[in-house]
Write an enzyme that holds these catalytic residues in place. Structure first.
Site, PDB file in Angstrom:
ATOM      1  N   LYS A  52       0.832  -1.211   0.000  1.00  0.00           N
ATOM      2  CA  LYS A  52       0.000   0.000   0.000  1.00  0.00           C
ATOM      3  C   LYS A  52       0.869   1.265   0.000  1.00  0.00           C
ATOM      4  CE  LYS A  52      -3.868  -1.936   2.735  1.00  0.00           C
ATOM      5  NZ  LYS A  52      -4.586  -1.809   4.027  1.00  0.00           N
ATOM      6  N   ALA A  76      -0.966   1.096   6.669  1.00  0.00           N
ATOM      7  CA  ALA A  76      -1.166   0.093   7.715  1.00  0.00           C
ATOM      8  C   ALA A  76      -2.129  -0.980   7.219  1.00  0.00           C
ATOM      9  CB  ALA A  76      -1.712   0.741   8.989  1.00  0.00           C
ATOM     10  N   ASP A  77      -2.016  -2.146   7.805  1.00  0.00           N
ATOM     11  CA  ASP A  77      -2.968  -3.220   7.539  1.00  0.00           C
ATOM     12  C   ASP A  77      -3.146  -4.006   8.826  1.00  0.00           C
ATOM     13  OD1 ASP A  77      -4.495  -4.709   5.320  1.00  0.00           O
ATOM     14  OD2 ASP A  77      -3.470  -6.317   6.402  1.00  0.00           O
ATOM     15  N   THR A  78      -4.374  -4.428   9.075  1.00  0.00           N
ATOM     16  CA  THR A  78      -4.685  -5.155  10.309  1.00  0.00           C
ATOM     17  C   THR A  78      -5.248  -6.524   9.972  1.00  0.00           C
ATOM     18  OG1 THR A  78      -5.157  -3.074  11.466  1.00  0.00           O
ATOM     19  CG2 THR A  78      -6.006  -5.107  12.466  1.00  0.00           C
ATOM     20  N   GLY A 113       0.267  -4.134  10.932  1.00  0.00           N
ATOM     21  CA  GLY A 113       1.563  -3.825  10.351  1.00  0.00           C
ATOM     22  C   GLY A 113       1.555  -2.393   9.860  1.00  0.00           C
TER      23      GLY A 113
END
Length: 195
Positions: A52, A76-78, A113
């Site tokens: 991203k 960010a990624d969850t 992250g």
């Protein structure tokens, strides 16, 4: 703090940065959210966030010139992990109900992250929070899914909504990480590169 580029459309991430009074501009590009099957669980969210961040940075550098192209890009990624299985966003109502039934009465991990690109430098980390649900009744699960429709949320729930208020027994780690961004850790990282 100078304005940053936020490579996320998440209303929760935007809200957390606003609460932290971090100025930002949202620039998002579509990216592949798949990941190698053998990737360690703590690295999956960073892998997706990195994609991203680079997509947004490449777009900014090609579409804009000057100061904007020099600003830090934050992505960010969850993900939610239950017994080493990655729990994605539900595909529909039945899947959301199934996911919440699987989380009921158990501990799972929420891993966010974060990747920050600044110039040629990259700062990347994953924050892990352990969450334990009480045993949830089917009535509670159906009520939550039908009222809140958590189809855009990893694990099919948002900790700041009704189910988090009544259904979560304990958390170990950063509450805001479960919302989608370990915002205090992000701010600390930004201060080191973007004073």
């Amino acid at each position: 703090m100078k304005e940053i580029i936020l490579a996320s459309q998440s209303p929760r991430r935007k809200m957390l940065l606003e609460w932290a009074e971090v100025p930002f501009r949202v620039i998002v590009q579509n990216t592949d959210e798949s990941f190698p099957a053998d990737l360690p669980r703590t690295e999956i969210a960073m892998h997706i966030a990195r994609n991203k961040a680079h997509a947004a940075k490449n777009y900014v550098q090609s579409a804009f010139h000057g100061e904007l192209s020099q600003r830090p890009v934050v992505a960010a990624d969850t993900i939610v992990v239950l017994d080493e299985e990655v729990i994605n966003k539900p595909v529909d109502r039945a899947d959301a109900i199934r996911i919440l039934k699987s989380l009921s009465g158990k501990q799972h991990k929420v891993i966010t992250g974060v990747v920050i690109l600044h110039g040629h430098e990259e700062t990347a980390f994953a924050d892990v929070t352990e969450v334990v649900f009480y045993e949830l009744t089917e009535e509670q699960i159906v009520f939550y899914v039908d009222k809140y429709q958590p189809y855009d949320k990893a694990g099919a729930y948002a900790i700041q909504e009704w189910i988090g208020v009544v259904g979560i027994r304990s958390i170990n780690g950063d509450f805001y990480n479960v919302m989608g961004l370990p915002v205090s850790r992000v701010v600390q990282a930004l201060h080191t590169i973007n004073p």
